[in-house]
Scaffold this active site. Structure first.
Site, PDB file in Angstrom:
ATOM      1  N   ASP A  38      60.777  22.967   9.413  1.00 43.46           N
ATOM      2  CA  ASP A  38      61.250  21.631   9.036  1.00 43.46           C
ATOM      3  C   ASP A  38      60.284  20.565   9.560  1.00 43.46           C
ATOM      4  OD1 ASP A  38      63.872  20.005   8.198  1.00 43.46           O
ATOM      5  OD2 ASP A  38      62.991  19.073   9.976  1.00 43.46           O
ATOM      6  N   LYS A  98      60.567  15.350   4.347  1.00 42.92           N
ATOM      7  CA  LYS A  98      61.508  14.239   4.105  1.00 42.92           C
ATOM      8  C   LYS A  98      60.772  12.964   3.713  1.00 42.92           C
ATOM      9  CE  LYS A  98      64.178  16.324   7.803  1.00 42.92           C
ATOM     10  NZ  LYS A  98      63.126  16.773   8.753  1.00 42.92           N
ATOM     11  N   HIS A 106      65.281  10.873   4.064  1.00 43.02           N
ATOM     12  CA  HIS A 106      65.400  11.053   5.525  1.00 43.02           C
ATOM     13  C   HIS A 106      66.625  10.359   6.124  1.00 43.02           C
ATOM     14  CE1 HIS A 106      62.755  12.051   9.235  1.00 43.02           C
ATOM     15  NE2 HIS A 106      64.032  12.132   9.543  1.00 43.02           N
ATOM     16  N   TYR A 133      57.536  12.215  10.842  1.00 39.06           N
ATOM     17  CA  TYR A 133      57.150  12.877  12.101  1.00 39.06           C
ATOM     18  C   TYR A 133      55.633  12.794  12.312  1.00 39.06           C
ATOM     19  CZ  TYR A 133      61.716  15.308  11.633  1.00 39.06           C
ATOM     20  OH  TYR A 133      63.034  15.635  11.465  1.00 39.06           O
TER      21      TYR A 133
END
Ligand code: A2P
Length: 276
Positions: free
Chosen positions: A48, A78, A111, A53
């Protein structure tokens, strides 16, 4: 490691491995690269990540340089939380694919229902636009399944009312002390799988007395109790670690917590991130 190799079948028939490696807060570069490589080496087949990120590049590189075929790995990314238009979603998806270096993605999620900087803002129209762009990418075969993250019941109802595809997944924070039975029941009723990030409450759950006592009772570690709890609740946990020994430990959850002990853990109320 039975749980690692088991899958849920999502509402469109795609198989989702029951445990994934989380990468939130793991910096791009060697930390993410090594963590993904270690996970793949030790049997994980579900990774994931997210544009937000900032580590998609290392996730993609680790996957490409591993000896596991791409088709055997389930990868989620996401859409950044502030992207709420059709065209921007299309562009953001291409950026994600360039960063990952992939031909296709297994799961793409909105997200959050609002930009992180404006939590709680009503973005119903924007979420529908973003999801419609994702539907186009899904129908074009660029993504195998699409879904949402951090969505409430009303956020999901908005998508169900205005879009054609039922989200396959709602990814939410889920750990002992922070389960959300009402949202989970709603999602299950609609065929939406719950995926849980931060199953260890970013590490804070591990020092909780009840969880520690339960770990002793079952001769496992507190982390394994937390991960097993999610599995028995029907949630897909995404534990993350930058240490190979812990990545392995987090996958060794082939034991059963008795129902009466699940009840004890369920009765821990409050966010374990506040425990220490
Ligand atoms: P580290 O990366 O140093 O191993 P969560 O998955 O809930 O977000 O929790 C992640 C945090 O928990 C990270 O700080 C990680 O640190 C730590 N962690 C992950 N697995 C374990 C484990 N098995 N035992 C102890 N700490 C762990």
């Amino acid at each position: 490691m039975i749980s690692m190799h088991q899958t849920y079948t999502l509402n469109n028939g795609v198989k989702l491995p029951k445990i994934g490696l989380g990468t939130w807060q793991v910096p791009n570069g060697e930390d993410t690269y090594n963590s993904v490589r270690a996970a793949l080496k030790n049997g994980y087949r579900h990774i994931d990540t997210a544009a937000g990120y900032g580590n998609e590049e290392s996730v993609g590189r680790a996957i490409k340089e591993s000896c596991v075929p791409r088709k055997d790995i389930f990868v989620t990314s996401k859409l950044e939380s502030h992207v709420k238009t059709y065209d921007e979603t299309m562009n953001a998806f291409e950026e994600t694919m360039n960063a990952l270096g992939f031909e296709y993605l297994d799961l793409y999620l909105i997200h959050a229902p609002w930009p992180w900087s404006e939590m709680g803002k009503n973005c119903d129209e924007g979420n529908v636009e973003a999801f419609k762009a994702m539907e186009k990418l899904y129908n074009d075969g660029r993504i195998r399944s699409i879904g949402v993250s951090n969505f409430s019941i009303s956020d999901i109802k908005n998508i169900l009312t205005h879009c054609d595809v039922t989200p396959a997944v709602n990814q939410i924070g889920y750990f002992i002390g922070l389960d959300n039975d009402e949202l989970q029941a709603f999602c299950e009723d609609k065929g939406i799988q719950i995926v849980g990030y931060s199953p260890l409450a970013i590490g804070y759950a591990l020092s909780n007395d009840t969880i520690q006592a339960m770990a002793k009772k079952y001769d496992v570690t507190p982390a394994q109790i937390c991960i097993r709890y999610d599995l028995q609740k029907g949630v897909v946990p995404l534990p993350k670690s930058t240490h190979e020994s812990r990545i392995i430990e987090n996958s060794q959850v082939d034991f059963t917590i008795k129902e009466e002990d699940i009840e004890v853990l369920s009765n821990i109320k409050g966010d374990p991130r506040q425990f220490d």
